[in-house]
Each structure stands twice: as structure tokens, then as C-alpha cells.
Design a protein around this motif. Structure first.
Motif, PDB file in Angstrom:
ATOM      1  N   ALA A 116      40.307  33.764  47.183  1.00 15.67           N
ATOM      2  CA  ALA A 116      39.988  35.306  46.826  1.00 15.67           C
ATOM      3  C   ALA A 116      38.685  35.824  47.328  1.00 15.67           C
ATOM      4  CB  ALA A 116      40.009  35.422  45.298  1.00 15.67           C
ATOM      5  N   THR A 117      38.319  37.000  47.489  1.00 14.17           N
ATOM      6  CA  THR A 117      36.971  37.671  47.749  1.00 14.17           C
ATOM      7  C   THR A 117      36.390  37.792  46.308  1.00 14.17           C
ATOM      8  OG1 THR A 117      38.036  39.817  47.564  1.00 14.17           O
ATOM      9  CG2 THR A 117      37.621  38.709  49.820  1.00 14.17           C
ATOM     10  N   PRO A 118      35.119  37.760  46.252  1.00 14.59           N
ATOM     11  CA  PRO A 118      34.460  37.855  45.037  1.00 14.59           C
ATOM     12  C   PRO A 118      34.839  39.018  44.210  1.00 14.59           C
ATOM     13  CG  PRO A 118      32.981  37.096  46.703  1.00 14.59           C
ATOM     14  CD  PRO A 118      34.227  37.554  47.312  1.00 14.59           C
ATOM     15  N   ASP A 119      35.083  40.389  44.832  1.00 15.73           N
ATOM     16  CA  ASP A 119      35.270  41.434  44.209  1.00 15.73           C
ATOM     17  C   ASP A 119      36.765  41.668  43.526  1.00 15.73           C
ATOM     18  OD1 ASP A 119      36.903  41.590  46.489  1.00 15.73           O
ATOM     19  OD2 ASP A 119      36.357  43.773  46.979  1.00 15.73           O
ATOM     20  N   MET A 120      37.708  40.392  44.126  1.00 19.67           N
ATOM     21  CA  MET A 120      38.761  40.519  43.221  1.00 19.67           C
ATOM     22  C   MET A 120      38.976  39.583  41.993  1.00 19.67           C
ATOM     23  SD  MET A 120      41.089  42.482  44.591  1.00 19.67           S
ATOM     24  CE  MET A 120      42.518  41.373  43.633  1.00 19.67           C
ATOM     25  N   MET A 121      37.955  38.876  41.676  1.00 28.15           N
ATOM     26  CA  MET A 121      37.867  37.760  40.690  1.00 28.15           C
ATOM     27  C   MET A 121      38.020  38.348  39.184  1.00 28.15           C
ATOM     28  SD  MET A 121      38.187  35.130  42.059  1.00 28.15           S
ATOM     29  CE  MET A 121      38.022  34.059  40.619  1.00 28.15           C
ATOM     30  N   GLY A 122      37.679  39.684  39.045  1.00 30.67           N
ATOM     31  CA  GLY A 122      37.785  40.306  37.650  1.00 30.67           C
ATOM     32  C   GLY A 122      39.232  40.573  37.557  1.00 30.67           C
ATOM     33  N   SER A 123      40.242  40.525  38.491  1.00 36.11           N
ATOM     34  CA  SER A 123      41.816  40.726  38.340  1.00 36.11           C
ATOM     35  C   SER A 123      42.255  39.327  38.369  1.00 36.11           C
ATOM     36  CB  SER A 123      42.194  41.587  39.444  1.00 36.11           C
ATOM     37  OG  SER A 123      41.994  42.834  39.259  1.00 36.11           O
ATOM     38  N   VAL A 124      41.666  38.431  39.281  1.00 38.00           N
ATOM     39  CA  VAL A 124      42.382  36.874  39.383  1.00 38.00           C
ATOM     40  C   VAL A 124      42.076  36.221  38.182  1.00 38.00           C
ATOM     41  CG1 VAL A 124      42.288  35.107  41.045  1.00 38.00           C
ATOM     42  CG2 VAL A 124      42.093  37.390  41.824  1.00 38.00           C
ATOM     43  N   GLY A 125      40.777  36.440  37.625  1.00 37.76           N
ATOM     44  CA  GLY A 125      40.534  35.563  36.530  1.00 37.76           C
ATOM     45  C   GLY A 125      41.679  35.763  35.356  1.00 37.76           C
ATOM     46  N   LYS A 126      42.388  36.728  35.176  1.00 40.74           N
ATOM     47  CA  LYS A 126      43.423  36.725  34.379  1.00 40.74           C
ATOM     48  C   LYS A 126      44.622  35.656  34.640  1.00 40.74           C
ATOM     49  CE  LYS A 126      43.260  41.914  34.417  1.00 40.74           C
ATOM     50  NZ  LYS A 126      43.940  43.119  34.886  1.00 40.74           N
ATOM     51  N   LEU A 127      44.424  35.068  35.888  1.00 41.91           N
ATOM     52  CA  LEU A 127      45.379  33.843  35.911  1.00 41.91           C
ATOM     53  C   LEU A 127      44.874  32.588  35.863  1.00 41.91           C
ATOM     54  CD1 LEU A 127      46.623  35.464  39.613  1.00 41.91           C
ATOM     55  CD2 LEU A 127      47.802  35.545  37.340  1.00 41.91           C
ATOM     56  N   GLY A 128      43.909  32.514  35.405  1.00 37.80           N
ATOM     57  CA  GLY A 128      43.199  31.233  34.918  1.00 37.80           C
ATOM     58  C   GLY A 128      44.002  29.968  34.206  1.00 37.80           C
ATOM     59  N   ARG A 129      44.900  30.543  33.366  1.00 38.30           N
ATOM     60  CA  ARG A 129      45.951  29.865  32.275  1.00 38.30           C
ATOM     61  C   ARG A 129      46.815  29.352  33.341  1.00 38.30           C
ATOM     62  NH1 ARG A 129      46.135  32.675  26.431  1.00 38.30           N
ATOM     63  NH2 ARG A 129      43.990  32.235  25.780  1.00 38.30           N
ATOM     64  N   VAL A 130      47.220  30.115  34.072  1.00 36.69           N
ATOM     65  CA  VAL A 130      48.641  29.540  34.970  1.00 36.69           C
ATOM     66  C   VAL A 130      48.252  28.764  36.566  1.00 36.69           C
ATOM     67  CG1 VAL A 130      50.152  31.193  34.144  1.00 36.69           C
ATOM     68  CG2 VAL A 130      48.909  31.888  36.166  1.00 36.69           C
ATOM     69  N   LEU A 131      46.966  29.474  36.933  1.00 35.26           N
ATOM     70  CA  LEU A 131      46.541  28.561  38.168  1.00 35.26           C
ATOM     71  C   LEU A 131      45.566  27.425  37.955  1.00 35.26           C
ATOM     72  CD1 LEU A 131      45.462  31.784  40.634  1.00 35.26           C
ATOM     73  CD2 LEU A 131      47.868  30.335  40.374  1.00 35.26           C
ATOM     74  N   GLY A 132      44.783  27.497  36.747  1.00 33.02           N
ATOM     75  CA  GLY A 132      44.118  26.324  36.415  1.00 33.02           C
ATOM     76  C   GLY A 132      44.530  24.999  36.337  1.00 33.02           C
ATOM     77  N   PRO A 133      45.766  24.926  35.248  1.00 37.55           N
ATOM     78  CA  PRO A 133      46.355  23.535  35.440  1.00 37.55           C
ATOM     79  C   PRO A 133      47.136  23.326  36.500  1.00 37.55           C
ATOM     80  CG  PRO A 133      46.904  25.369  33.511  1.00 37.55           C
ATOM     81  CD  PRO A 133      46.010  25.856  34.596  1.00 37.55           C
ATOM     82  N   ARG A 134      47.319  24.112  37.578  1.00 38.01           N
ATOM     83  CA  ARG A 134      48.017  23.479  38.830  1.00 38.01           C
ATOM     84  C   ARG A 134      46.837  23.304  39.924  1.00 38.01           C
ATOM     85  NH1 ARG A 134      51.555  27.456  36.289  1.00 38.01           N
ATOM     86  NH2 ARG A 134      53.825  26.741  36.796  1.00 38.01           N
ATOM     87  N   GLY A 135      45.523  23.369  39.265  1.00 38.21           N
ATOM     88  CA  GLY A 135      44.610  23.174  40.426  1.00 38.21           C
ATOM     89  C   GLY A 135      44.285  24.121  41.542  1.00 38.21           C
ATOM     90  N   LEU A 136      45.039  25.475  41.121  1.00 37.92           N
ATOM     91  CA  LEU A 136      44.971  26.467  42.248  1.00 37.92           C
ATOM     92  C   LEU A 136      44.086  27.704  42.009  1.00 37.92           C
ATOM     93  CD1 LEU A 136      48.697  26.849  42.636  1.00 37.92           C
ATOM     94  CD2 LEU A 136      47.146  25.682  44.225  1.00 37.92           C
ATOM     95  N   MET A 137      43.356  27.696  41.027  1.00 43.68           N
ATOM     96  CA  MET A 137      42.331  28.875  40.523  1.00 43.68           C
ATOM     97  C   MET A 137      41.106  28.941  41.627  1.00 43.68           C
ATOM     98  SD  MET A 137      42.074  31.151  38.465  1.00 43.68           S
ATOM     99  CE  MET A 137      40.938  32.331  38.185  1.00 43.68           C
ATOM    100  N   PRO A 138      40.905  29.918  42.381  1.00 40.58           N
ATOM    101  CA  PRO A 138      39.945  30.028  43.110  1.00 40.58           C
ATOM    102  C   PRO A 138      38.473  29.554  42.419  1.00 40.58           C
ATOM    103  CG  PRO A 138      41.316  31.897  43.325  1.00 40.58           C
ATOM    104  CD  PRO A 138      41.888  31.036  42.135  1.00 40.58           C
ATOM    105  N   ASN A 139      37.517  29.042  43.085  1.00 40.27           N
ATOM    106  CA  ASN A 139      36.263  28.612  42.649  1.00 40.27           C
ATOM    107  C   ASN A 139      35.244  28.645  43.712  1.00 40.27           C
ATOM    108  OD1 ASN A 139      34.349  26.706  41.588  1.00 40.27           O
ATOM    109  ND2 ASN A 139      35.635  26.368  39.898  1.00 40.27           N
ATOM    110  N   PRO A 140      34.092  29.257  43.423  1.00 40.75           N
ATOM    111  CA  PRO A 140      33.311  29.338  44.511  1.00 40.75           C
ATOM    112  C   PRO A 140      32.487  27.921  44.892  1.00 40.75           C
ATOM    113  CG  PRO A 140      32.412  30.059  42.184  1.00 40.75           C
ATOM    114  CD  PRO A 140      33.686  30.056  42.000  1.00 40.75           C
ATOM    115  N   LYS A 141      32.672  26.931  43.892  1.00 42.68           N
ATOM    116  CA  LYS A 141      32.108  25.593  44.292  1.00 42.68           C
ATOM    117  C   LYS A 141      32.876  24.941  45.469  1.00 42.68           C
ATOM    118  CE  LYS A 141      30.039  24.867  39.606  1.00 42.68           C
ATOM    119  NZ  LYS A 141      30.182  23.945  38.361  1.00 42.68           N
TER     120      LYS A 141
END
Length: 233
Positions: A116-141
Motif C-alpha cells: 500500500a502507499t502511505p496515503d491509503m493507510m487510513g483506509s487500509v488500517g481498517k483491515l488490521g483485524r483480518v489481515l494482521g492474523p494472516r501476516g498480510l497487513m502492510p507495514n513500513p518496517k
């Protein structure tokens, strides 16, 4: 404990469980003992001397394997405008904005990597609960939140992998396929280890790499002489 099958037992008999194998020897043995009829994935487990409970010892990152993973990676890119076009041209399989966020929220997961691009993270952040457990959440690190989205998409399609130490201090990841030449597998493993060494936390004391096992999806693990391998890097 479930009883292992005859093919697994036969493979196990070829491995000296008390021996530390040179990397090249270990890879050759893994290929030799792989018995499944499909093209098994070759996996690696690296035990690190870190305590993941401490934030400053959380080892995570990414590496572009020189020979790829052998897998067709489906990339989802959250981007808009010119950045969306850039992602498409780089080979992203799915590109979208809030419409794609809603699609994922609705239970769609036909993708393997997300960027994801940084300007999309406000919207993508809503997916943390579904993408996080799958190891798919975008992360700048690990570089999956970036304005250089075309480059990252290209790397992901070519075989860039992301990794993160688990609660036991172990990195588990894929390094190729059984059908790969042994040289290609060893090159991929060395690239991963080289990256891990560069990510050694300054607060981690004592031995950093404490063990390495290589295996295929179905076969027993082969223990690598980790100290010798680290000294060669």
C-alpha cells in the motif's frame, strides 16, 4: 503423537540426527529425502538468540531471494491515481482503493501479498483485524507501505519474502521448491541469512544464530552447521 508413514521413516533413516551438516550437504540431503509426488516447498527455520517480548529485539524484515520462491505470487496493491497505474504496470494482480478495502472486509482473500502507499493507510488500517492474523497487513518496517510501489510489486512478484521472528525466537520462511537446483537453494538461503545478520539487534547479547533446520513440506528437517555458515557470510 501421530505415527509417521513408511516414506517419512525411510527418509528419516537417511539423516544423522546428531550431525551438523554443511549447507550444501544439507540441501542435497533435503532434496534426496523429499518423497512427495508434488513439487514440495523448501522451508527453513532459524533459531535466533533474541527475546521477542522486548520490542528492540523483534527481528522482522524482507529479502529478495536471488532465485525467487518458485511460487506464483498474487499481489494486492492499495493505491490511487498514478501510483495505482504504477502498481498495475509492475504486475500487481489486484489494484484498488476503498472499493478493494470493502471487498476484503467482505471476506475476499484471493491474494498472497499486500502492498500500500502511505496515503491509503487510513483506509487500509481498517483491515488490521483480518489481515494482521494472516501476516498480510502492510507495514513500513518490511517495506510494504511505500511510495515506490512499482518497485516493491515487482520484487514481490519476483520472489521477495517477508519474515518475522515468532514468540519462540524462530524465523520460519520459504526458500524455494524441491525442483530447484541445489545451488539455487543455497544461494537463496545465504541471501536470507545475510539479511538476518544485518538485522541483529544491538541489544541482543551472546550467540545470535543458535540453530538452522532445512526441510521440505513433508520431509524431516536437516540440521545445518549454523556456526560455519555464519562465519562464511
Amino acid at each position: 503423537m501421530a505415527k509417521k508413514g513408511k516414506l517419512y521413516q525411510a527418509a528419516l533413516e537417511k539423516i544423522d540426527r546428531t550431525k551438523l551438516y554443511d549447507l550444501e550437504e544439507a540441501v542435497g540431503l533435503v532434496k534426496e529425502t523429499a518423497f512427495a509426488k508434488f513439487d514440495e516447498t523448501v522451508d527453513i527455520a532459524v533459531k535466533l538468540g533474541v527475546n521477542p517480548k522486548h520490542a528492540d529485539q523483534m527481528v522482522r524484515g524482507s529479502v529478495s531471494l536471488p532465485n525467487g520462491t518458485g511460487k506464483d505470487v498474487r499481489v494486492l496493491a492499495f493505491a490511487k491515481g498514478e501510483k495505482a497505474k504504477e502498481a498495475e504496470e509492475a504486475g500487481a494482480d489486484f489494484v484498488g482503493e476503498d472499493d478493494m478495502v470493502e471487498k476484503v472486509q467482505g471476506g475476499w482473500f484471493d491474494f498472497d501479498k499486500v502492498v500500500a502507499t502511505p496515503d491509503m493507510m487510513g483506509s487500509v488500517g481498517k483491515l488490521g483485524r483480518v489481515l494482521g492474523p494472516r501476516g498480510l497487513m502492510p507495514n513500513p518496517k518490511v517495506g510494504s507501505v511505500t511510495n515506490d510501489i512499482g518497485k516493491v510489486v515487482g520484487e514481490l512478484k519476483a520472489g521477495r519474502i517477508e519474515f518475522r521472528v515468532d514468540k519462540n525466537g524462530i524465523i520460519h520462511t520459504v526458500v524455494g521448491k524441491k525442483s530447484f537446483d541445489a545451488d539455487k537453494l543455497t544461494q537463496n538461503i545465504r541471501a536470507l541469512l545475510d539479511t538476518l545478520m544485518k538485522l541483529k539487534p544491538s541489544s541482543a547479547k551472546g550467540q545470535y544464530v543458535k540453530g538452522i533446520y532445512v526441510s521440505t513440506t513433508m520431509s524431516p528437517g536437516v540440521k545445518v552447521d549454523h556456526q560455519k555458515l555464519v562465519n562464511e557470510l
